[in-house]
Motif scaffolding. Structure first.
Motif, mmCIF file in Angstrom:
data_model
loop_
_atom_site.group_PDB
_atom_site.id
_atom_site.type_symbol
_atom_site.label_atom_id
_atom_site.label_comp_id
_atom_site.label_asym_id
_atom_site.label_seq_id
_atom_site.Cartn_x
_atom_site.Cartn_y
_atom_site.Cartn_z
ATOM 1 N N PHE A 193 24.780 48.159 116.310
ATOM 2 C CA PHE A 193 25.913 48.751 115.583
ATOM 3 C C PHE A 193 26.195 48.090 114.233
ATOM 4 O O PHE A 193 26.979 48.626 113.441
ATOM 5 C CB PHE A 193 27.162 48.720 116.455
ATOM 6 C CG PHE A 193 27.048 49.591 117.673
ATOM 7 C CD1 PHE A 193 27.063 50.971 117.557
ATOM 8 C CD2 PHE A 193 26.880 49.040 118.928
ATOM 9 C CE1 PHE A 193 26.942 51.787 118.667
ATOM 10 C CE2 PHE A 193 26.748 49.841 120.061
ATOM 11 C CZ PHE A 193 26.780 51.218 119.925
ATOM 12 N N ARG B 37 22.449 51.941 113.533
ATOM 13 C CA ARG B 37 23.736 52.576 113.859
ATOM 14 C C ARG B 37 23.662 54.082 113.637
ATOM 15 O O ARG B 37 24.174 54.862 114.443
ATOM 16 C CB ARG B 37 24.842 51.968 112.995
ATOM 17 C CG ARG B 37 26.228 52.523 113.329
ATOM 18 C CD ARG B 37 27.327 51.773 112.594
ATOM 19 N NE ARG B 37 27.238 51.895 111.157
ATOM 20 C CZ ARG B 37 26.975 50.878 110.325
ATOM 21 N NH1 ARG B 37 26.812 49.661 110.800
ATOM 22 N NH2 ARG B 37 26.920 51.059 109.017
ATOM 23 N N VAL C 227 24.288 56.844 116.522
ATOM 24 C CA VAL C 227 25.288 57.910 116.389
ATOM 25 C C VAL C 227 24.653 59.278 116.638
ATOM 26 O O VAL C 227 25.219 60.134 117.333
ATOM 27 C CB VAL C 227 25.943 57.861 114.990
ATOM 28 C CG1 VAL C 227 26.766 59.121 114.726
ATOM 29 C CG2 VAL C 227 26.832 56.625 114.869
#
Length: 455
Positions: free
Chosen positions: A227, A233, A237
């Motif tokens: 993250f 990240r 997502v």
């Protein structure tokens, strides 16, 4: 852009083929072992529910036996996956298979009470996170460049097929003798262990003993790297967003079929068609896009496929018949199947070798939790609103979510830089510095170009 997928193929070269992938003996062994383990897992899930139901006449306990197989991912997936990074991947996979084999033999014993069966199933599935984390982290050492994408496509498609075969075989055999189904499951783990032991080279652990810290700290580092790094990240997502809506038709299939049958199709058949549509679409999407579309074009298609995946479910608002619902779910699966293998490949390449097992635990646990939460949330909404309305508006929200993911998707140069950085970190952090000579030994110390072509 091409460098994000392969550093060994010319930019305009056609995609890797299944012959390229299955021509590597280590991949064949890993692929066969993985399929056997998954078939055995799904076979056991079907058989155990029947066994517990016969023993207790309790639907609740039968469901508890089924749910016990998911608990390890929810309560300890990242921690157990981090543990895999401390040891030789081949040893981890063999040991996990042998543990599951022994526990399945115990579950099959006729004197075993229901509470013990549930407990043994839970213990057996504790071996899933480290085993799958080790397999995922090892794959980039075996396949490089676009071969990794094609290999992931083949593996994920086989898992979907294994689910169908395992459930059907388990349910069929369990009606006659649940213990026989469980002993067959134990046999699949024994074969898997043998394939891994004799089909894979023994590589050194990626985390040297001198570099280890507390296991909880190492687990937290897995969350941090996923993250905190922009490229990782963004991939997380995208993957988590896809899980939010793609599971919903499958999870609500029973209620949807009961509410809206037609065309001579009974509720049971309608449910089966809706539930099967998404996995079938996923397999087709992975094979068509992964095999027939070139690497550069595949990357360019990702934002469009990401938005299309939830968008094709929005027409559920019109309350179509089950056959159309199945087509919508299949189209969603097709788009997701085109996204995930490439996303997984990029994720592996942008990860330093030392973090792969830990990051896999984060991603795998996250997908399990998100899928479960999505089904629970939409199920609760379906108690108050019609299912087509719930699915349609949920998917419309998914379109907005995927638009954000597509707009914020990193530039090719950013992804390329992340891959180069991860490759460099893998070289520096390797427990055995890459050998520069013309050969390679059996401990995994290969020439630098070959070993680190994809991290």
């Amino acid at each position: 852009m091409e460098a994000t997928v392969s550093d060994e193929r010319p930019a305009q070269e056609s995609p890797a083929t299944f012959r390229d992938v299955f021509g590597q003996s280590e991949f064949r062994a890993l692929f066969a072992a993985n399929v056997l383990s998954w078939v055995g897992d799904y076979l056991a899930k079907a058989a155990v529910t029947v066994l517990v139901l016969h023993e207790t006449q309790s639907v609740a306990l039968s469901a508890a036996a089924f749910a016990a197989s998911y608990l390890p991912w929810l309560i300890g997936g990242p921690l157990l996956s981090a543990l895999a990074g401390r040891h030789r991947y081949r040893r981890v996979m063999v040991l996990c298979d042998l543990i599951r084999m022994a526990l399945m033999v115990l579950v099959a014993m006729p004197f075993m009470p229901a509470w013990a069966i549930i407990g043994l199933i839970f213990l057996a599935t504790l071996a899933n996170p480290p085993s799958q984390a080790a397999r995922s982290a090892l794959l980039p050492h075996i396949l490089t460049g676009d071969r990794l994408v094609v290999g992931l496509t083949a593996s994920t498609s086989a898992v979907q097929a294994a689910q169908v075969v395992g459930y059907l075989a388990g349910a069929t055999i369990a009606v006659l003798n649940p213990s026989t189904a469980l002993l067959i499951n134990a046999g699949t783990f024994a074969l898997s262990a043998a394939l891994v032991r004799f089909g894979l080279r023994d590589r050194a652990p990626v985390i040297a003993e001198a570099s280890r810290s507390h296991l909880l700290r190492e687990t937290a580092e897995g969350f941090r790297i996923v993250f905190a790094r922009p490229v990782l990240r963004a991939i997380a997502v995208l993957v988590f967003s896809a899980m939010v809506f793609s599971i919903v038709p499958e999870g609500l299939a029973a209620g949807w079929a009961a509410e809206r049958t037609g065309g001579g199709m009974d509720a049971g058949t309608a449910q089966a068609v809706i539930m099967a549509a998404n996995p079938v679409g996923y397999v087709l999407g992975g094979l068509v896009i992964g095999r027939l579309v070139g690497p550069a074009r595949r990357l360019a298609l990702m934002p469009a496929l990401a938005v299309a995946a939830p968008a094709v479910l929005v027409p559920a608002l019109l309350d179509p018949p089950p056959t159309v619902v199945a087509l919508l779910a299949g189209a969603c699966g097709f788009a997701v199947g085109g996204i995930l293998p490439l996303s997984n490949s990029l994720f592996m390449q942008a990860l330093p070798d030392i973090y792969r097992a830990r990051a896999f635990g984060v991603m795998a646990s996250g997908t399990q939790i998100i899928q479960g939460a999505s089904v629970l949330a939409t199920g609760a909404l379906a108690e108050r609103f019609p299912i087509p309305t719930v699915v349609g508006f949920w998917s419309a929200a998914g379109v907005l979510l995927m638009l954000v993911a597509a707009i914020t998707w990193p530039r090719p140069a950013t992804i390329e830089a992340a891959v180069r950085s991860a490759r460099a970190e893998s070289v520096v952090g390797s427990p055995h510095p890459p050998h520069r000579g013309p050969g390679a030994d059996d401990r995994g110390r290969e020439p630098a170009r070959r070993r680190h072509a994809v991290t």
